[in-house]
Design an enzyme around this catalytic site. Structure first.
Site, PDB file in Angstrom:
ATOM      1  N   ALA A 162      37.237  22.752  66.584  1.00 22.05           N
ATOM      2  CA  ALA A 162      36.900  23.925  65.767  1.00 22.05           C
ATOM      3  C   ALA A 162      37.567  23.903  64.402  1.00 22.05           C
ATOM      4  O   ALA A 162      37.092  24.551  63.473  1.00 22.05           O
ATOM      5  CB  ALA A 162      37.288  25.200  66.518  1.00 22.05           C
ATOM      6  N   VAL A 177      41.225  21.962  77.477  1.00 20.85           N
ATOM      7  CA  VAL A 177      41.512  20.648  78.071  1.00 20.85           C
ATOM      8  C   VAL A 177      42.548  20.761  79.191  1.00 20.85           C
ATOM      9  O   VAL A 177      42.860  19.778  79.848  1.00 20.85           O
ATOM     10  CB  VAL A 177      41.967  19.605  77.017  1.00 20.85           C
ATOM     11  CG1 VAL A 177      40.864  19.343  76.007  1.00 20.85           C
ATOM     12  CG2 VAL A 177      43.260  20.020  76.325  1.00 20.85           C
ATOM     13  N   ASN A 216      41.310  14.942  70.924  1.00 23.58           N
ATOM     14  CA  ASN A 216      42.024  15.296  69.699  1.00 23.58           C
ATOM     15  C   ASN A 216      42.843  16.575  69.826  1.00 23.58           C
ATOM     16  O   ASN A 216      43.806  16.774  69.079  1.00 23.58           O
ATOM     17  CB  ASN A 216      40.987  15.421  68.567  1.00 23.58           C
ATOM     18  CG  ASN A 216      41.545  16.071  67.332  1.00 23.58           C
ATOM     19  OD1 ASN A 216      42.265  15.436  66.567  1.00 23.58           O
ATOM     20  ND2 ASN A 216      41.250  17.361  67.143  1.00 23.58           N
ATOM     21  N   TYR A 246      57.143  17.037  72.057  1.00 23.72           N
ATOM     22  CA  TYR A 246      55.912  16.649  71.357  1.00 23.72           C
ATOM     23  C   TYR A 246      55.871  15.130  71.187  1.00 23.72           C
ATOM     24  O   TYR A 246      54.848  14.478  71.460  1.00 23.72           O
ATOM     25  CB  TYR A 246      55.867  17.347  69.991  1.00 23.72           C
ATOM     26  CG  TYR A 246      54.672  16.997  69.130  1.00 23.72           C
ATOM     27  CD1 TYR A 246      53.430  17.583  69.349  1.00 23.72           C
ATOM     28  CD2 TYR A 246      54.783  16.069  68.083  1.00 23.72           C
ATOM     29  CE1 TYR A 246      52.336  17.267  68.546  1.00 23.72           C
ATOM     30  CE2 TYR A 246      53.704  15.747  67.275  1.00 23.72           C
ATOM     31  CZ  TYR A 246      52.475  16.352  67.513  1.00 23.72           C
ATOM     32  OH  TYR A 246      51.394  16.033  66.714  1.00 23.72           O
ATOM     33  N   ALA A 250      57.313  12.892  72.979  1.00 24.71           N
ATOM     34  CA  ALA A 250      57.074  12.258  74.284  1.00 24.71           C
ATOM     35  C   ALA A 250      55.592  12.289  74.633  1.00 24.71           C
ATOM     36  O   ALA A 250      55.033  11.294  75.123  1.00 24.71           O
ATOM     37  CB  ALA A 250      57.891  12.962  75.363  1.00 24.71           C
TER      38      ALA A 250
HETATM   39  N1  LIG Z   1      48.418  18.064  61.416  1.00 24.78           N
HETATM   40  C1  LIG Z   1      49.271  17.045  61.518  1.00 24.78           C
HETATM   41  O1  LIG Z   1      50.190  16.870  60.694  1.00 24.78           O
HETATM   42  C2  LIG Z   1      49.096  16.041  62.607  1.00 24.78           C
HETATM   43  C3  LIG Z   1      48.369  16.327  63.749  1.00 24.78           C
HETATM   44  N2  LIG Z   1      48.265  15.374  64.723  1.00 24.78           N
HETATM   45  C4  LIG Z   1      47.507  15.653  65.941  1.00 24.78           C
HETATM   46  O2  LIG Z   1      46.154  15.855  65.579  1.00 24.78           O
HETATM   47  C5  LIG Z   1      45.502  16.676  66.538  1.00 24.78           C
HETATM   48  C6  LIG Z   1      44.726  17.761  65.838  1.00 24.78           C
HETATM   49  O3  LIG Z   1      45.649  18.531  65.107  1.00 24.78           O
HETATM   50  P1  LIG Z   1      45.265  19.424  63.839  1.00 24.78           P
HETATM   51  O4  LIG Z   1      43.834  19.312  63.523  1.00 24.78           O
HETATM   52  O5  LIG Z   1      46.266  19.145  62.815  1.00 24.78           O
HETATM   53  O6  LIG Z   1      45.585  20.851  64.454  1.00 24.78           O
HETATM   54  P2  LIG Z   1      44.806  22.269  64.399  1.00 24.78           P
HETATM   55  O7  LIG Z   1      45.777  23.245  64.973  1.00 24.78           O
HETATM   56  O8  LIG Z   1      44.239  22.483  63.051  1.00 24.78           O
HETATM   57  O9  LIG Z   1      43.601  22.032  65.414  1.00 24.78           O
HETATM   58  C7  LIG Z   1      43.828  21.838  66.775  1.00 24.78           C
HETATM   59  C8  LIG Z   1      42.662  22.417  67.540  1.00 24.78           C
HETATM   60  O10 LIG Z   1      42.928  22.224  68.948  1.00 24.78           O
HETATM   61  C9  LIG Z   1      42.520  23.398  69.634  1.00 24.78           C
HETATM   62  N3  LIG Z   1      43.168  23.503  70.937  1.00 24.78           N
HETATM   63  C10 LIG Z   1      44.445  23.882  71.201  1.00 24.78           C
HETATM   64  N4  LIG Z   1      44.648  23.932  72.523  1.00 24.78           N
HETATM   65  C11 LIG Z   1      43.496  23.545  73.113  1.00 24.78           C
HETATM   66  C12 LIG Z   1      43.076  23.390  74.462  1.00 24.78           C
HETATM   67  N5  LIG Z   1      43.887  23.674  75.486  1.00 24.78           N
HETATM   68  N6  LIG Z   1      41.819  22.955  74.700  1.00 24.78           N
HETATM   69  C13 LIG Z   1      40.976  22.690  73.685  1.00 24.78           C
HETATM   70  N7  LIG Z   1      41.297  22.848  72.392  1.00 24.78           N
HETATM   71  C14 LIG Z   1      42.545  23.269  72.115  1.00 24.78           C
HETATM   72  C15 LIG Z   1      42.893  24.522  68.684  1.00 24.78           C
HETATM   73  O11 LIG Z   1      42.214  25.730  68.989  1.00 24.78           O
HETATM   74  C16 LIG Z   1      42.508  23.929  67.343  1.00 24.78           C
HETATM   75  O12 LIG Z   1      41.179  24.248  66.983  1.00 24.78           O
HETATM   76  C17 LIG Z   1      46.605  17.175  67.475  1.00 24.78           C
HETATM   77  O13 LIG Z   1      46.582  16.397  68.655  1.00 24.78           O
HETATM   78  C18 LIG Z   1      47.889  16.904  66.687  1.00 24.78           C
HETATM   79  O14 LIG Z   1      48.980  16.689  67.551  1.00 24.78           O
HETATM   80  C19 LIG Z   1      48.820  14.134  64.603  1.00 24.78           C
HETATM   81  C20 LIG Z   1      49.526  13.813  63.496  1.00 24.78           C
HETATM   82  C21 LIG Z   1      49.737  14.731  62.413  1.00 24.78           C
HETATM   83  C1  LIG Z   2      56.875  17.637  62.395  1.00 31.60           C
HETATM   84  C2  LIG Z   2      56.079  17.686  63.622  1.00 31.60           C
HETATM   85  C3  LIG Z   2      54.708  18.132  63.397  1.00 31.60           C
HETATM   86  C4  LIG Z   2      53.815  17.225  64.072  1.00 31.60           C
HETATM   87  C5  LIG Z   2      52.837  16.651  63.187  1.00 31.60           C
HETATM   88  C6  LIG Z   2      52.794  15.239  63.467  1.00 31.60           C
HETATM   89  O1  LIG Z   2      52.278  14.832  64.498  1.00 31.60           O
HETATM   90  C7  LIG Z   2      53.342  14.320  62.513  1.00 31.60           C
HETATM   91  C8  LIG Z   2      54.048  14.669  61.418  1.00 31.60           C
HETATM   92  C9  LIG Z   2      54.564  13.669  60.507  1.00 31.60           C
HETATM   93  C10 LIG Z   2      55.366  13.908  59.456  1.00 31.60           C
HETATM   94  C11 LIG Z   2      55.982  15.163  59.216  1.00 31.60           C
HETATM   95  C12 LIG Z   2      56.644  15.447  58.067  1.00 31.60           C
HETATM   96  C13 LIG Z   2      57.284  16.724  57.897  1.00 31.60           C
HETATM   97  C14 LIG Z   2      57.805  17.156  56.715  1.00 31.60           C
HETATM   98  C15 LIG Z   2      58.455  18.496  56.621  1.00 31.60           C
HETATM   99  O2  LIG Z   2      59.834  18.406  56.654  1.00 31.60           O
HETATM  100  C16 LIG Z   2      58.072  19.232  55.359  1.00 31.60           C
HETATM  101  O3  LIG Z   2      58.122  18.373  54.244  1.00 31.60           O
HETATM  102  C17 LIG Z   2      56.701  19.779  55.513  1.00 31.60           C
HETATM  103  C18 LIG Z   2      56.590  21.144  54.904  1.00 31.60           C
HETATM  104  C19 LIG Z   2      55.416  21.851  55.519  1.00 31.60           C
HETATM  105  C20 LIG Z   2      54.602  22.503  54.493  1.00 31.60           C
HETATM  106  O4  LIG Z   2      53.665  21.867  53.988  1.00 31.60           O
HETATM  107  O5  LIG Z   2      54.925  23.652  54.174  1.00 31.60           O
END
Ligand SMILES: NC(=O)C1=CN([C@@H]2O[C@H](COP(=O)(O)OP(=O)(O)OC[C@H]3O[C@@H](n4cnc5c(N)ncnc54)[C@H](O)[C@@H]3O)[C@@H](O)[C@H]2O)C=CC1
Ligand SMILES: CCCCCC(=O)/C=C/C=C\C=C\C=C\[C@@H](O)[C@@H](O)CCCC(=O)O
Length: 256
Positions: free
Chosen positions: A14, A65, A91, A151, A153
């Site tokens: 979404a 999920v 995802n 997280y 892990a």
């Molecule tokens: N945003 C970031 O900096 C990073 C995110 N990720 C990973 O990317 C993936 C997507 O994250 P984002 O798009 O950033 O987050 P987001 O929070 O924008 O989107 C995540 C979506 O997952 C849905 N969701 C949560 N629990 C759920 C469940 N039980 N069943 C089905 N859907 C569910 C939420 O409603 C939301 O729409 C996650 O696995 C996150 O750990 C990985 C690296 C960096």
């Molecule tokens: C930090 C855990 C969140 C999980 C997201 C993830 O999977 C990977 C994150 C990778 C790098 C994270 C960098 C974090 C930087 C922060 O210290 C800060 O710079 C971010 C400030 C947030 C903002 O934009 O306000």
């Protein structure tokens, strides 16, 4: 693999990265099933996608999920309506260090639950057509982040599960490829709300600052996912996606 006529299921679709993955699949000719617990956001996205791509190209289903019942119903409906499942993107993810059991249940349990049920439809050995699974891990799945051990892990678990499944699928002739992406920080709602969710290690969030110069755009992650879906040679790959681009991660071999 050309995406024309293929059917993709995306969890956490979404918003954020899942939404970007859904959009790039639609742009490349696939039909997309959007699964998410956030019904208002899912319905709103479906409405927007209908205007751009036509009503028959996507479905939204409320599906957690964490729920075997939701997953079974969503995947059966996908096959009933669209005819197959060719692509699965696990995802959906959360970060709640103080509720680490839920974090494990969604981030790792959700990937395993969804994959095992999808295999029943995709596996060539049980009448499926094969396909490809791409899982969303994180840089935290390769280099543990000190502010979020639970997280980290789960994301290490997603990398391990993907690599083991790639090998198991090849050895079992399932006809399904498995790959995993590990992005650094991505500009989504996930990160804007996450600072409240570090719990006992919230004082360490600042220590991550040096690890990420700019947040990636969700579309950059989606392009990487698309490459892993389309390139039939990619199986068992772990891709680190950072500001400097894609890097295929190698692991020690022959340890035992
Ligand atoms: N945003 C970031 O900096 C990073 C995110 N990720 C990973 O990317 C993936 C997507 O994250 P984002 O798009 O950033 O987050 P987001 O929070 O924008 O989107 C995540 C979506 O997952 C849905 N969701 C949560 N629990 C759920 C469940 N039980 N069943 C089905 N859907 C569910 C939420 O409603 C939301 O729409 C996650 O696995 C996150 O750990 C990985 C690296 C960096
Ligand atoms: C930090 C855990 C969140 C999980 C997201 C993830 O999977 C990977 C994150 C990778 C790098 C994270 C960098 C974090 C930087 C922060 O210290 C800060 O710079 C971010 C400030 C947030 C903002 O934009 O306000």
């Amino acid at each position: 693999m050309s995406l024309g006529g293929k059917v993709a299921v995306v969890t956490g679709a979404a918003k954020g990265i899942g939404k970007a993955i859904a959009e790039i699949f639609l742009q490349n000719g696939a039909k997309v099933v959007l699964l998410d617990v956030d019904e208002p956001a899912g319905k709103s996205l479906k409405y927007d996608l209908d205007q751009q791509f036509g009503e028959d190209r996507s479905l939204f289903m409320k599906c957690s999920v964490e729920s075997d019942e939701d997953i079974k119903a969503a995947l059966q409906s996908t096959v009933d309506i669209f005819g197959s499942i060719d692509i699965l993107c696990n995802n959906a993810g959360i970060l709640k260090e103080d509720d680490w059991e839920k974090t494990i249940s969604i981030n790792l349990g959700g990937v395993i639950r969804m994959t095992y049920t999808a295999l029943e439809h995709m596996n060539k050995r049980s009448g499926g057509q094969g396909g490809v699974v791409v899982n969303t891990s994180s840089v935290a799945g390769l280099d543990p982040l000190l502010s979020c051990p639970a997280y980290s892990a789960t994301k290490h678990g997603v990398v391990a599960f993907t690599r083991a499944m790639a090998a198991a699928s090849s050895a079992s002739e399932y006809g399904i490829r498995f790959n995993v992406i590990c992005p650094v920080r991505v500009q989504t709602d996930f990160f804007s709300s996450v600072s409240q969710n570090f719990g006992r290690f919230s004082h360490l969030l600042g220590a991550l600052q040096k690890s990420s110069e700019r947040a990636l755009d969700p579309s950059e992650v989606a392009e990487c996912v698309l490459d892993l879906v389309m390139d039939e040679m990619k199986n068992g790959e772990t891709v680190l996606l950072s500001q400097s681009g894609k890097k295929y991660v190698t692991f020690p071999q022959n340890l035992w």
